[in-house]
Design an enzyme around this catalytic site. Sequence first.
Site, mmCIF file in Angstrom:
data_model
loop_
_atom_site.group_PDB
_atom_site.id
_atom_site.type_symbol
_atom_site.label_atom_id
_atom_site.label_comp_id
_atom_site.label_asym_id
_atom_site.label_seq_id
_atom_site.Cartn_x
_atom_site.Cartn_y
_atom_site.Cartn_z
ATOM 1 N N ASN A 58 44.905 41.103 31.781
ATOM 2 C CA ASN A 58 45.874 42.464 31.975
ATOM 3 C C ASN A 58 45.657 43.669 30.709
ATOM 4 O O ASN A 58 45.243 44.242 31.291
ATOM 5 C CB ASN A 58 47.011 41.645 31.714
ATOM 6 C CG ASN A 58 47.250 40.055 32.372
ATOM 7 O OD1 ASN A 58 47.270 40.780 33.990
ATOM 8 N ND2 ASN A 58 48.617 39.551 32.561
ATOM 9 N N ARG A 409 44.460 42.226 49.791
ATOM 10 C CA ARG A 409 42.827 42.140 48.918
ATOM 11 C C ARG A 409 42.792 40.545 49.768
ATOM 12 O O ARG A 409 44.100 39.932 49.909
ATOM 13 C CB ARG A 409 43.915 41.576 47.888
ATOM 14 C CG ARG A 409 44.253 43.192 46.444
ATOM 15 C CD ARG A 409 44.285 42.678 45.149
ATOM 16 N NE ARG A 409 45.297 43.541 44.965
ATOM 17 C CZ ARG A 409 44.660 45.002 43.760
ATOM 18 N NH1 ARG A 409 43.449 44.405 43.952
ATOM 19 N NH2 ARG A 409 45.294 45.767 44.021
ATOM 20 N N ARG A 439 43.215 48.820 44.462
ATOM 21 C CA ARG A 439 42.695 48.836 43.038
ATOM 22 C C ARG A 439 41.880 47.637 42.744
ATOM 23 O O ARG A 439 42.049 46.618 42.581
ATOM 24 C CB ARG A 439 43.934 49.154 41.756
ATOM 25 C CG ARG A 439 42.928 50.064 40.547
ATOM 26 C CD ARG A 439 42.515 50.702 40.298
ATOM 27 N NE ARG A 439 44.045 51.575 40.200
ATOM 28 C CZ ARG A 439 43.861 52.843 39.690
ATOM 29 N NH1 ARG A 439 43.085 53.372 39.624
ATOM 30 N NH2 ARG A 439 45.609 53.770 39.882
ATOM 31 N N HIS A 469 50.387 48.687 51.823
ATOM 32 C CA HIS A 469 50.430 47.599 51.014
ATOM 33 C C HIS A 469 51.308 46.583 52.171
ATOM 34 O O HIS A 469 50.884 45.233 51.232
ATOM 35 C CB HIS A 469 50.982 48.130 50.120
ATOM 36 C CG HIS A 469 51.117 47.012 48.763
ATOM 37 N ND1 HIS A 469 52.514 46.294 48.362
ATOM 38 C CD2 HIS A 469 50.451 46.388 47.776
ATOM 39 C CE1 HIS A 469 52.208 45.510 47.307
ATOM 40 N NE2 HIS A 469 51.299 45.642 47.155
ATOM 41 N N TYR A 502 49.744 32.478 43.012
ATOM 42 C CA TYR A 502 50.874 33.222 43.198
ATOM 43 C C TYR A 502 52.265 32.814 43.833
ATOM 44 O O TYR A 502 52.188 31.897 45.426
ATOM 45 C CB TYR A 502 50.670 34.503 43.978
ATOM 46 C CG TYR A 502 49.537 35.554 43.492
ATOM 47 C CD1 TYR A 502 48.819 34.871 42.411
ATOM 48 C CD2 TYR A 502 49.237 36.668 43.713
ATOM 49 C CE1 TYR A 502 48.115 35.921 41.221
ATOM 50 C CE2 TYR A 502 48.172 36.993 43.168
ATOM 51 C CZ TYR A 502 47.946 37.630 42.188
ATOM 52 O OH TYR A 502 46.689 37.975 41.495
ATOM 53 N N ARG A 608 59.380 40.189 37.552
ATOM 54 C CA ARG A 608 58.852 39.450 36.487
ATOM 55 C C ARG A 608 57.996 40.293 35.775
ATOM 56 O O ARG A 608 57.288 39.739 34.312
ATOM 57 C CB ARG A 608 56.868 38.950 37.685
ATOM 58 C CG ARG A 608 56.341 38.680 36.662
ATOM 59 C CD ARG A 608 55.188 38.135 37.270
ATOM 60 N NE ARG A 608 54.860 39.410 38.751
ATOM 61 C CZ ARG A 608 54.143 40.013 38.778
ATOM 62 N NH1 ARG A 608 53.700 40.269 37.976
ATOM 63 N NH2 ARG A 608 53.578 40.209 39.168
ATOM 64 N N HIS A 636 55.444 36.558 43.150
ATOM 65 C CA HIS A 636 54.883 38.257 43.488
ATOM 66 C C HIS A 636 55.875 37.984 44.533
ATOM 67 O O HIS A 636 55.708 39.106 45.400
ATOM 68 C CB HIS A 636 53.397 37.347 44.174
ATOM 69 C CG HIS A 636 53.143 38.407 44.291
ATOM 70 N ND1 HIS A 636 52.721 38.784 46.194
ATOM 71 C CD2 HIS A 636 52.829 39.444 43.814
ATOM 72 C CE1 HIS A 636 51.808 40.000 46.027
ATOM 73 N NE2 HIS A 636 51.241 40.244 44.915
#
Length: 735
Positions: A58, A409, A439, A469, A502, A608, A636
């Site tokens: 992270n 993703r 990203r 997204h 997730y 979160r 998530h």
Amino acid sequence: MNDVLATIRPSPPTDQPAEFLNRDLSWLEFNRRVLHEALDERTPLLERVAFLSIFSSNLDEFFQKRVGNLKRQAAAGITVPSPDGLSAREQLTRVRNCIMEMLRIQRDCYANTIRASLTDHGVYLLSWDELTDEDRAFAQQYYQQNLFAILTPLAVDPGHPFPFISNLSMSLGIILRHPPAEMHSEGNVFRLADDADASMGEGEIHFARVKVPHLLPQWVRLGGSKGDSGPFRFVKLRDLIQYNLDDLFPGMIIEQVMPFRVTRNADAEKDEEESDDLLESVEQELRDRKFAKAVRLDIGLNPNPQMIELLKEELALDDDDVYHMPDVLDYTTLLAIHELNLPQIKFEPWTPTMPPRLADDDADIFSIIRAGDVMVHHPYESFNASVERFIRAAVKDPKVMAIKLTLYRTGAHSPFIAELIRAAEAGKQVVALVELKARFDEERNIQVAQTLEKAGVHVVYGVMGLKTHTKITVVVRQESEGMRTYAHIGTGNYNPKTASLYTDLGLFTCNTAITGELIELFHFLTGRSRKRDFKTLLIAPINMRARFMELIDREIEHTDAWKERGANPNDPLRPMIIAKMNSLEDKKVCQKLYEASQCGVRIKLIVRGFCCLRPGVPVLSDNITVMSVIGRFLEHSRIYYFHNQGKGEYYIGSADWMYRNLNTRVEAITPITDPAMHARLKAILEVMLNDQRQAWDMMSDGRYIQRQPDPEKPESRLGTHKYLMDMAKREASRL
């Protein structure tokens, strides 16, 4: 436990502005909560190792995405403060101070607790000094067989310029001395001859760099012990290289070796409007990123002032960009240790259950959806048995005419790619919107896009200036009544790997109010449709912000009736908002929530990650609480609830309440109308709101305090994830 909490709790700031918290400092507090999982003795030991790795991963991303941006602002002399009133330079100072504190905690946790505790289970993470003669013989043999031929020593001198140091690469910086003409050797100790003549350059100091190969295991298992049986004895790959450097520099004197690691900026300043080809623009951005400015220098044991100064000069870094990491230079490598087959010191294995409505493998999934909407909750319920099954069925079904989906993703070996190719080869109309600007997944997504295009899939890269997204799939099927559209709207990516880690929600529906607008959304993405009157879905950047504002305003309006009844805080008809998301930052949404709080709306936020809103401030936000849940799964899913005078409205989708989600991304939020699904979403939210094991309460100054279980209530020790796992097993047992 109180000692642990005292260790990780930051000192409250004394000059925090009244309205907003700093985004980057709030994110660091989120990562502090991740680090706490490594400190918490209730977390299984190998999972604590994993959290040390996750914390560092992270942090790597934070430096690449955020610190580079702050450094660029500071260098440009930008004085406009952030919403919390800090300049870029002030933010950089606070960021460094916070990170230095957490790195110290991480180092102490590893060196003083975890490393020693692992030995009780036969896992030894050894330094070179701790190796036996037999170990060193094995290490030297491994070096000769696996490393010597691929290592490339790079010297720096007038004929050899300073080498390029790639992002996140591990290196050994080496100070070499050319020996005088005459040397005397006594074992491994060299001394200069009394009459040494340095006139020909003998005795000069040189710098060299050796890159540690990142494709090889960074922890090498020692000895003949193999397989899943212990003991598990490891040495760092870089140590193995460091203590065999004489083979790379024969005849030279190795005076000092310093491991180091460089982080580069990934926040590239690119104006995609300058390019007519988005694929070409992203490919160029990836090339530019490889040579982007350095933003951090991690140094390991034996820090050498001369070497540090050289690296700082060549990398254009300052003292504040240097971080000393004496034990483990790159904790992300510890994930390999986490993979050891030692189930007794890991979380109990979890196998997702079969969603009740999809329990019959042989049933036609389209018939099931026609009978009523289906909602699934991952990783508690199987991604393979729901989302993957939906796509597989669409590919095989001869009645399916078209498949359209978005890929933000996806995994390197995603089954979706092969299925879409098969669908295209079968003559179906297949459209894949591949978001190239996801990203750190850009390169993989480019490969996915090119693979699909070669197979005849219609690949679209989205809308210029917007990042797509949203996570949606539509399937158009020829039926007796005509064409019918089926859809999946999710909160998470079409990625089987992350679906096991997730927590995400997904809705399967053939409700024409939803599917019709999803078709319109794809027309917007692929054909530049200018439709703006979405009635059912909340679509960013078209109507989502306005709709959320309207929903909050409606709760504000309902406070009038509540106040007329006496404004009882426990009134079941008191206006209420519950919102669960990853991050909260949008200034206008925060201000609207403050307004609602001041009118008496009760607001419960489950965030979160970072949160820029300040809860519990007298007058400003008395009626707002913020909590965070951290644990074995990454929270998530996004859920939004509005009380609406007891009628209750629920929404799920891909968007957080962040400026980027509402303004610069294509997002979709769908209402959930089924009463049974309302009850299920309510149960999920209540489990989290009542969590006494994994939950953290946010203070008005940005600090977080972890809740503690009630000793009198054993069930309070479960935490959100264990509770929902048990709930999923109970539901599955009824099938």
